[in-house]
Design a protein around this motif. Structure first.
Motif, PDB file in Angstrom:
ATOM      1  N   TYR A  40     -15.719   4.065 -26.031  1.00 40.39           N
ATOM      2  CA  TYR A  40     -15.520   5.152 -26.638  1.00 40.39           C
ATOM      3  C   TYR A  40     -16.714   6.421 -26.017  1.00 40.39           C
ATOM      4  O   TYR A  40     -17.137   7.168 -26.692  1.00 40.39           O
ATOM      5  CB  TYR A  40     -15.582   5.336 -27.894  1.00 40.39           C
ATOM      6  CG  TYR A  40     -14.227   4.678 -28.396  1.00 40.39           C
ATOM      7  CD1 TYR A  40     -12.914   5.177 -28.211  1.00 40.39           C
ATOM      8  CD2 TYR A  40     -14.283   3.436 -29.119  1.00 40.39           C
ATOM      9  CE1 TYR A  40     -11.823   4.448 -28.580  1.00 40.39           C
ATOM     10  CE2 TYR A  40     -13.147   2.542 -29.250  1.00 40.39           C
ATOM     11  CZ  TYR A  40     -11.857   3.057 -29.181  1.00 40.39           C
ATOM     12  OH  TYR A  40     -10.676   2.675 -29.555  1.00 40.39           O
ATOM     13  N   ALA A  41     -17.083   6.196 -24.943  1.00 45.68           N
ATOM     14  CA  ALA A  41     -18.080   7.153 -24.171  1.00 45.68           C
ATOM     15  C   ALA A  41     -17.536   7.600 -23.031  1.00 45.68           C
ATOM     16  O   ALA A  41     -16.896   7.248 -22.228  1.00 45.68           O
ATOM     17  CB  ALA A  41     -19.278   6.148 -23.592  1.00 45.68           C
ATOM     18  N   TYR A  42     -17.546   9.192 -22.884  1.00 47.27           N
ATOM     19  CA  TYR A  42     -16.815   9.795 -21.869  1.00 47.27           C
ATOM     20  C   TYR A  42     -17.800  10.929 -21.331  1.00 47.27           C
ATOM     21  O   TYR A  42     -18.714  11.579 -22.000  1.00 47.27           O
ATOM     22  CB  TYR A  42     -15.770  10.698 -22.906  1.00 47.27           C
ATOM     23  CG  TYR A  42     -14.785   9.818 -23.596  1.00 47.27           C
ATOM     24  CD1 TYR A  42     -13.783   9.439 -22.952  1.00 47.27           C
ATOM     25  CD2 TYR A  42     -15.254   9.587 -24.864  1.00 47.27           C
ATOM     26  CE1 TYR A  42     -13.083   8.218 -23.661  1.00 47.27           C
ATOM     27  CE2 TYR A  42     -14.203   8.584 -25.548  1.00 47.27           C
ATOM     28  CZ  TYR A  42     -13.310   8.236 -24.891  1.00 47.27           C
ATOM     29  OH  TYR A  42     -12.364   7.375 -25.837  1.00 47.27           O
ATOM     30  N   PRO A  96     -14.409  29.809 -34.860  1.00 50.29           N
ATOM     31  CA  PRO A  96     -15.606  29.610 -33.909  1.00 50.29           C
ATOM     32  C   PRO A  96     -16.118  28.085 -33.815  1.00 50.29           C
ATOM     33  O   PRO A  96     -16.311  27.416 -34.848  1.00 50.29           O
ATOM     34  CB  PRO A  96     -16.857  30.286 -34.569  1.00 50.29           C
ATOM     35  CG  PRO A  96     -16.205  31.375 -35.571  1.00 50.29           C
ATOM     36  CD  PRO A  96     -14.932  30.612 -35.898  1.00 50.29           C
ATOM     37  N   ARG A  97     -15.973  27.608 -32.472  1.00 47.90           N
ATOM     38  CA  ARG A  97     -16.194  26.274 -32.082  1.00 47.90           C
ATOM     39  C   ARG A  97     -16.590  26.055 -30.686  1.00 47.90           C
ATOM     40  O   ARG A  97     -15.930  26.843 -30.055  1.00 47.90           O
ATOM     41  CB  ARG A  97     -14.843  25.368 -32.921  1.00 47.90           C
ATOM     42  CG  ARG A  97     -13.461  25.617 -32.097  1.00 47.90           C
ATOM     43  CD  ARG A  97     -12.412  24.745 -32.599  1.00 47.90           C
ATOM     44  NE  ARG A  97     -11.326  24.760 -32.051  1.00 47.90           N
ATOM     45  CZ  ARG A  97     -10.679  25.750 -31.769  1.00 47.90           C
ATOM     46  NH1 ARG A  97     -10.587  26.975 -32.690  1.00 47.90           N
ATOM     47  NH2 ARG A  97      -9.547  25.946 -31.069  1.00 47.90           N
ATOM     48  N   PHE A  98     -16.969  24.936 -30.399  1.00 50.15           N
ATOM     49  CA  PHE A  98     -16.868  24.179 -29.037  1.00 50.15           C
ATOM     50  C   PHE A  98     -15.636  23.377 -28.942  1.00 50.15           C
ATOM     51  O   PHE A  98     -15.551  22.617 -30.075  1.00 50.15           O
ATOM     52  CB  PHE A  98     -18.512  23.699 -28.766  1.00 50.15           C
ATOM     53  CG  PHE A  98     -19.537  24.745 -28.632  1.00 50.15           C
ATOM     54  CD1 PHE A  98     -19.658  25.186 -27.443  1.00 50.15           C
ATOM     55  CD2 PHE A  98     -20.157  24.826 -29.723  1.00 50.15           C
ATOM     56  CE1 PHE A  98     -20.896  25.990 -27.454  1.00 50.15           C
ATOM     57  CE2 PHE A  98     -21.373  25.521 -29.639  1.00 50.15           C
ATOM     58  CZ  PHE A  98     -21.616  26.134 -28.208  1.00 50.15           C
ATOM     59  N   GLU A  99     -15.268  23.321 -27.799  1.00 46.10           N
ATOM     60  CA  GLU A  99     -14.026  22.091 -27.571  1.00 46.10           C
ATOM     61  C   GLU A  99     -14.786  21.537 -26.336  1.00 46.10           C
ATOM     62  O   GLU A  99     -14.851  22.091 -25.141  1.00 46.10           O
ATOM     63  CB  GLU A  99     -12.843  22.292 -27.559  1.00 46.10           C
ATOM     64  CG  GLU A  99     -12.167  22.708 -28.778  1.00 46.10           C
ATOM     65  CD  GLU A  99     -10.639  22.797 -28.720  1.00 46.10           C
ATOM     66  OE1 GLU A  99     -10.076  22.690 -27.640  1.00 46.10           O
ATOM     67  OE2 GLU A  99     -10.153  23.351 -29.658  1.00 46.10           O
ATOM     68  N   ILE A 100     -15.042  20.085 -26.509  1.00 42.76           N
ATOM     69  CA  ILE A 100     -15.334  19.395 -25.127  1.00 42.76           C
ATOM     70  C   ILE A 100     -14.377  18.309 -24.703  1.00 42.76           C
ATOM     71  O   ILE A 100     -14.028  17.694 -25.689  1.00 42.76           O
ATOM     72  CB  ILE A 100     -16.828  18.783 -25.204  1.00 42.76           C
ATOM     73  CG1 ILE A 100     -16.974  18.024 -26.449  1.00 42.76           C
ATOM     74  CG2 ILE A 100     -17.880  20.128 -25.309  1.00 42.76           C
ATOM     75  CD1 ILE A 100     -18.555  17.319 -26.254  1.00 42.76           C
ATOM     76  N   GLY A 101     -14.126  18.375 -23.522  1.00 45.07           N
ATOM     77  CA  GLY A 101     -13.135  17.175 -23.158  1.00 45.07           C
ATOM     78  C   GLY A 101     -14.033  16.249 -22.556  1.00 45.07           C
ATOM     79  O   GLY A 101     -14.886  16.634 -21.783  1.00 45.07           O
ATOM     80  N   GLY A 102     -13.515  14.915 -22.305  1.00 44.60           N
ATOM     81  CA  GLY A 102     -14.167  14.144 -21.733  1.00 44.60           C
ATOM     82  C   GLY A 102     -13.181  12.902 -20.814  1.00 44.60           C
ATOM     83  O   GLY A 102     -11.957  12.832 -21.283  1.00 44.60           O
ATOM     84  N   LYS A 103     -13.855  12.582 -19.776  1.00 41.78           N
ATOM     85  CA  LYS A 103     -12.907  11.188 -19.283  1.00 41.78           C
ATOM     86  C   LYS A 103     -13.745  10.211 -19.155  1.00 41.78           C
ATOM     87  O   LYS A 103     -15.049  10.099 -19.232  1.00 41.78           O
ATOM     88  CB  LYS A 103     -12.877  11.887 -17.758  1.00 41.78           C
ATOM     89  CG  LYS A 103     -11.832  13.008 -17.548  1.00 41.78           C
ATOM     90  CD  LYS A 103     -11.748  12.963 -15.870  1.00 41.78           C
ATOM     91  CE  LYS A 103     -11.160  14.338 -15.712  1.00 41.78           C
ATOM     92  NZ  LYS A 103     -10.957  14.819 -14.345  1.00 41.78           N
TER      93      LYS A 103
END
Length: 153
Positions: A132-134, A146-153
């Motif tokens: 579960y590391a991206y 107000p928020r950050f959204e980060i996507g990961g691969k």
């Protein structure tokens, strides 16, 4: 708190020292975030096999320290890097450290980590030992909620 904001992640900011090219990571833990594993939905929506597989929503109310843009953060002193965080696509990574519905509850270090003490480097160590590391591949900022959204691969 919004619905479903019960998870925790640690974002690791990557830094390569100019003096000796040693790789370091600076970890910041974010609690009360929402983690969505989205690979199937994103592939279906975009038609791209390399779509993000995980999205993390981080409300601004939960930020444990100040955000700095990547060009500003990289120029900080080591002490200042520990006291701030950034979100740098392709350089940084995040790991899910608490998500009850998946049975995830791991304890990983925060602060400054020297990558070279881990065989294969810190990112590979975390990915292989804990999963579960991206790698951060998208960064979005929203102002209505107000928020950050980060996507990961």
């Amino acid at each position: 708190m919004e619905i479903g904001y019960f998870d925790s992640v640690i974002v690791y900011n990557r830094y390569v020292r100019k003096t000796d090219e040693a790789e370091q990571y600076f970890g910041t833990r974010f609690d009360n975030v929402r983690v969505e594993l989205t690979q199937g939905a994103n592939i279906k929506a975009s038609g791209m096999e390399n779509a993000s597989v995980c999205v993390v929503k981080i409300p601004n109310a939960n930020l444990p320290k100040p955000y700095k843009s990547p060009p500003v953060w990289v120029k900080l002193t080591t002490e200042e890097m520990v006291e701030n965080f950034t979100l740098n696509k392709g350089e940084d990574f995040f790991v899910i450290v608490n998500k009850a519905d998946l049975g995830i509850d791991v304890d990983l270090p925060e602060g400054m980590i020297d990558s070279d003490i881990y065989s294969g480097g810190f990112f590979e160590h975390v990915k292989n030992k804990y999963g579960y590391a991206y790698t951060v591949d998208t960064v979005d900022v929203y102002t209505l909620i107000p928020r950050f959204e980060i996507g990961g691969k």
